[in-house]
Write a protein that holds these residues in place. Structure first.
Motif, PDB file in Angstrom:
ATOM      1  N   ASP A 247       0.221  -4.968 -33.866  1.00 57.76           N
ATOM      2  CA  ASP A 247      -0.198  -6.360 -34.051  1.00 57.76           C
ATOM      3  C   ASP A 247      -1.264  -6.845 -33.080  1.00 57.76           C
ATOM      4  OD1 ASP A 247       2.974  -7.866 -35.090  1.00 57.76           O
ATOM      5  OD2 ASP A 247       1.680  -6.388 -36.035  1.00 57.76           O
ATOM      6  N   ARG A 248      -1.941  -5.963 -32.359  1.00 58.71           N
ATOM      7  CA  ARG A 248      -2.924  -6.417 -31.380  1.00 58.71           C
ATOM      8  C   ARG A 248      -4.326  -6.539 -31.965  1.00 58.71           C
ATOM      9  NH1 ARG A 248      -1.543  -6.814 -26.117  1.00 58.71           N
ATOM     10  NH2 ARG A 248       0.557  -6.147 -25.567  1.00 58.71           N
ATOM     11  N   GLU A 249      -4.580  -5.881 -33.059  1.00 60.34           N
ATOM     12  CA  GLU A 249      -5.879  -5.978 -33.699  1.00 60.34           C
ATOM     13  C   GLU A 249      -5.690  -5.664 -35.180  1.00 60.34           C
ATOM     14  OE1 GLU A 249      -7.458  -1.516 -32.472  1.00 60.34           O
ATOM     15  OE2 GLU A 249      -7.973  -3.230 -31.212  1.00 60.34           O
ATOM     16  N   PHE A 314     -19.745  -7.088 -24.456  1.00 55.90           N
ATOM     17  CA  PHE A 314     -19.217  -7.348 -23.115  1.00 55.90           C
ATOM     18  C   PHE A 314     -17.871  -6.671 -22.947  1.00 55.90           C
ATOM     19  CE2 PHE A 314     -17.316 -10.471 -25.835  1.00 55.90           C
ATOM     20  CZ  PHE A 314     -16.089 -10.787 -25.284  1.00 55.90           C
ATOM     21  N   GLN A 315     -17.493  -6.522 -21.681  1.00 58.66           N
ATOM     22  CA  GLN A 315     -16.161  -6.048 -21.312  1.00 58.66           C
ATOM     23  C   GLN A 315     -15.346  -7.269 -20.916  1.00 58.66           C
ATOM     24  OE1 GLN A 315     -15.795  -2.442 -18.844  1.00 58.66           O
ATOM     25  NE2 GLN A 315     -14.466  -3.636 -17.507  1.00 58.66           N
ATOM     26  N   PRO A 316     -14.271  -7.590 -21.619  1.00 57.26           N
ATOM     27  CA  PRO A 316     -13.581  -8.864 -21.381  1.00 57.26           C
ATOM     28  C   PRO A 316     -12.831  -8.895 -20.059  1.00 57.26           C
ATOM     29  CG  PRO A 316     -12.351  -7.546 -22.942  1.00 57.26           C
ATOM     30  CD  PRO A 316     -13.654  -6.808 -22.703  1.00 57.26           C
ATOM     31  N   SER A 317     -12.735 -10.085 -19.488  1.00 59.94           N
ATOM     32  CA  SER A 317     -11.847 -10.280 -18.347  1.00 59.94           C
ATOM     33  C   SER A 317     -10.404 -10.150 -18.823  1.00 59.94           C
ATOM     34  CB  SER A 317     -12.068 -11.671 -17.740  1.00 59.94           C
ATOM     35  OG  SER A 317     -11.670 -12.685 -18.656  1.00 59.94           O
ATOM     36  N   ALA A 318      -9.461 -10.015 -17.891  1.00 60.97           N
ATOM     37  CA  ALA A 318      -8.054  -9.894 -18.263  1.00 60.97           C
ATOM     38  C   ALA A 318      -7.591 -11.130 -19.027  1.00 60.97           C
ATOM     39  CB  ALA A 318      -7.201  -9.694 -17.016  1.00 60.97           C
ATOM     40  N   GLU A 319      -8.068 -12.300 -18.601  1.00 61.28           N
ATOM     41  CA  GLU A 319      -7.675 -13.533 -19.264  1.00 61.28           C
ATOM     42  C   GLU A 319      -8.236 -13.608 -20.681  1.00 61.28           C
ATOM     43  OE1 GLU A 319      -7.493 -14.234 -14.870  1.00 61.28           O
ATOM     44  OE2 GLU A 319      -8.825 -13.196 -16.261  1.00 61.28           O
ATOM     45  N   PHE A 320      -9.498 -13.219 -20.848  1.00 62.53           N
ATOM     46  CA  PHE A 320     -10.090 -13.283 -22.178  1.00 62.53           C
ATOM     47  C   PHE A 320      -9.431 -12.260 -23.103  1.00 62.53           C
ATOM     48  CE2 PHE A 320     -13.282 -13.198 -25.497  1.00 62.53           C
ATOM     49  CZ  PHE A 320     -13.702 -14.520 -25.545  1.00 62.53           C
ATOM     50  N   ALA A 321      -9.074 -11.105 -22.566  1.00 65.60           N
ATOM     51  CA  ALA A 321      -8.375 -10.097 -23.362  1.00 65.60           C
ATOM     52  C   ALA A 321      -7.013 -10.616 -23.822  1.00 65.60           C
ATOM     53  CB  ALA A 321      -8.220  -8.810 -22.565  1.00 65.60           C
ATOM     54  N   THR A 322      -6.317 -11.353 -22.962  1.00 66.07           N
ATOM     55  CA  THR A 322      -5.048 -11.954 -23.352  1.00 66.07           C
ATOM     56  C   THR A 322      -5.246 -12.931 -24.491  1.00 66.07           C
ATOM     57  OG1 THR A 322      -4.009 -11.683 -21.179  1.00 66.07           O
ATOM     58  CG2 THR A 322      -3.173 -13.456 -22.561  1.00 66.07           C
ATOM     59  N   MET A 323      -6.294 -13.754 -24.410  1.00 62.84           N
ATOM     60  CA  MET A 323      -6.569 -14.712 -25.475  1.00 62.84           C
ATOM     61  C   MET A 323      -6.816 -14.001 -26.802  1.00 62.84           C
ATOM     62  SD  MET A 323      -9.610 -17.480 -25.969  1.00 62.84           S
ATOM     63  CE  MET A 323     -10.654 -16.174 -26.601  1.00 62.84           C
ATOM     64  N   LEU A 324      -7.563 -12.901 -26.778  1.00 65.22           N
ATOM     65  CA  LEU A 324      -7.840 -12.180 -28.009  1.00 65.22           C
ATOM     66  C   LEU A 324      -6.574 -11.551 -28.593  1.00 65.22           C
ATOM     67  CD1 LEU A 324     -11.250 -10.427 -27.212  1.00 65.22           C
ATOM     68  CD2 LEU A 324     -10.846 -12.514 -28.530  1.00 65.22           C
ATOM     69  N   THR A 325      -5.666 -11.122 -27.740  1.00 60.46           N
ATOM     70  CA  THR A 325      -4.421 -10.531 -28.209  1.00 60.46           C
ATOM     71  C   THR A 325      -3.632 -11.504 -29.071  1.00 60.46           C
ATOM     72  OG1 THR A 325      -4.277  -9.071 -26.283  1.00 60.46           O
ATOM     73  CG2 THR A 325      -2.236  -9.485 -27.470  1.00 60.46           C
ATOM     74  N   PHE A 326      -3.737 -12.800 -28.756  1.00 61.82           N
ATOM     75  CA  PHE A 326      -3.017 -13.843 -29.489  1.00 61.82           C
ATOM     76  C   PHE A 326      -4.012 -14.842 -30.080  1.00 61.82           C
ATOM     77  CE2 PHE A 326      -0.451 -12.433 -25.827  1.00 61.82           C
ATOM     78  CZ  PHE A 326       0.626 -11.863 -26.494  1.00 61.82           C
ATOM     79  N   PHE A 327      -5.095 -14.331 -30.687  1.00 60.40           N
ATOM     80  CA  PHE A 327      -6.204 -15.193 -31.085  1.00 60.40           C
ATOM     81  C   PHE A 327      -5.804 -16.268 -32.085  1.00 60.40           C
ATOM     82  CE2 PHE A 327      -6.333 -11.934 -34.397  1.00 60.40           C
ATOM     83  CZ  PHE A 327      -6.603 -12.651 -35.544  1.00 60.40           C
TER      84      PHE A 327
END
Length: 396
Positions: A247-249, A314-327
């Motif tokens: 469920d991550r992508e 771009f390479q996402p920050s940890a915070e931005f990656a978290t946001m994408l996980t639950f977009f």
């Protein structure tokens, strides 16, 4: 000259406000300073009218642990704590995320997901901080959506979808119970119904429209896998992604129009985040690159037949990656597109770095903006971890 505000968390974990002019040049103002407050700030969340920001805060001193949510007025008034985690609930709820905050559309309350010691819970907090928080529900995983009038909350917690009518004072109404085949629910534009998904044989799902005041359901679209969807800003079109294992992508991005049942395929690429433009004429998809930690930001113009236009890598920050996980959840509460639709913000390390930071062109996370029409490359606003725009005026 107009100025567009952008709330960001700086490299030293202060809360800053960037004021962007028409050319994208930024003036930075520090609104909560780490050195003065002796707190580390995280994840700004704009109120619907853009007059205040909620932001998480944790102590810099391990011997005096605390985890709070602060309210920061941008005009008159002093910052003040709105919510405090109990001493046995000081753990983050996801990577780089201490609280998840979703303001009610009328601005009168915030729904705050926090660790309460026994696990996660949704807490309702008054927007002015003048009353004790109310525990709405405990459990995980949890996804939810406010009704457009701010008088009800639809909660998908664990295996149940439940409607909480906050105005009537009645008890919660169970909408669905069973194996989850979706994540965040979505209300329709009128607020008299909502969208969710029911499980089908195997790992399939059926997108369904339910009624706020009744039991009627209308089946809209069947998929062979679980699903995530995000509703358009002003109508009921859904951006739909078929989720892959874990469920991550997902992929098979399409637009579903519940009004006529039309399904418009946009892309079969892998997608780990989809967000609408404020006018509903474009979709912005984040697409992981094969054999790489890079992500591509692609614009899909819904009024053109041309394929998507790549805006940035771009390479996402940890915070931005978290946001994408639950977009699909964050699309309800946090804006990465400016209110006028001109700019998109992301956080991480852009290809080319977008302008030097304190360490020149070495690796350094930054908050960037990029023209939504593809007319220019990404531009670094400041070194930092995450940034968000206020909602459009019509969203208030």
């Amino acid at each position: 000259m107009s100025q567009t505000p952008l709330a960001l968390i700086s490299e030293d974990a202060s809360l800053q406000l960037a004021l962007l002019d028409d050319e994208g040049e930024a003036q930075l103002e520090t609104r909560l300073d780490v050195a003065r407050e002796q707190l580390l700030f995280m994840w700004p969340s704009w109120s619907p009218d853009g007059s205040q920001i909620a932001v998480s805060a944790s102590s810099k001193h391990p011997e005096r642990p605390r985890l709070d949510l602060w309210r920061v007025p941008l005009a008159e008034g002093e910052p003040q704590p709105l919510f405090s985690n109990p001493r046995d609930g000081l753990q983050q709820i996801a990577a780089g995320l201490s609280h998840y905050v979703h303001w009610a559309p009328n601005g009168r309350a915030l729904a705050v997901v926090a660790n309460v010691g026994t696990g996660l819970a949704i807490n309702l907090v008054a927007g002015g901080g003048r009353s004790k928080p109310h525990r709405l529900i405990d459990g995980a995983p949890v996804y939810f959506a406010w009704a457009p009038d701010g008088r009800a909350v639809l909660v998908h917690c664990n295996n149940e979808l439940t409607l909480f009518d906050l105005a009537s004072g009645g008890g919660p109404r169970q909408i669905l119970r069973g194996r989850p085949s979706f994540r965040a629910p979505a209300w329709n534009a009128a607020g008299d119904g909502f969208f969710f998904a029911t499980p089908r044989s195997g790992h399939g799902s059926m997108i369904v429209r339910g009624q706020r005041g009744g039991e009627e359901r209308e089946e809209l679209m069947e998929l062979s896998r679980p699903v995530a969807f995000v509703r358009a800003p002003h109508d009921d079109r859904l951006a739909v992604v078929a989720l892959q294992e874990g469920d991550r992508e997902g992929n098979d991005l399409l637009i579903l129009d519940p009004a006529n049942g039309e399904q418009r395929p946009l892309s079969q690429r892998t997608v780990n985040g989809v967000f609408w433009s404020p006018d509903g004429r474009a979709l912005y998809a984040f697409e992981p690159q094969p054999s790489s930690t890079m992500i591509a930001l692609t614009r899909y113009d819904l009024e053109a037949s041309a394929p998507g236009e790549r805006l940035a890598r771009f390479q996402p920050s940890a915070e931005f990656a978290t946001m994408l996980t639950f977009f699909d959840q964050f699309a309800l509460s946090h804006r990465i597109v400016s209110p006028d639709g001109r700019w998109i913000t992301f956080a991480g390390l852009a290809l080319g770095n977008g302008g030097s930071g304190r360490r020149g062109f070495g690796p350094q996370n930054g908050c960037y903006i990029v023209p939504a029409d593809g007319s220019g490359p990404p531009r670094r606003v400041a070194a930092g971890s995450i940034a968000f725009f206020p909602p459009p005026p019509s969203a208030a």
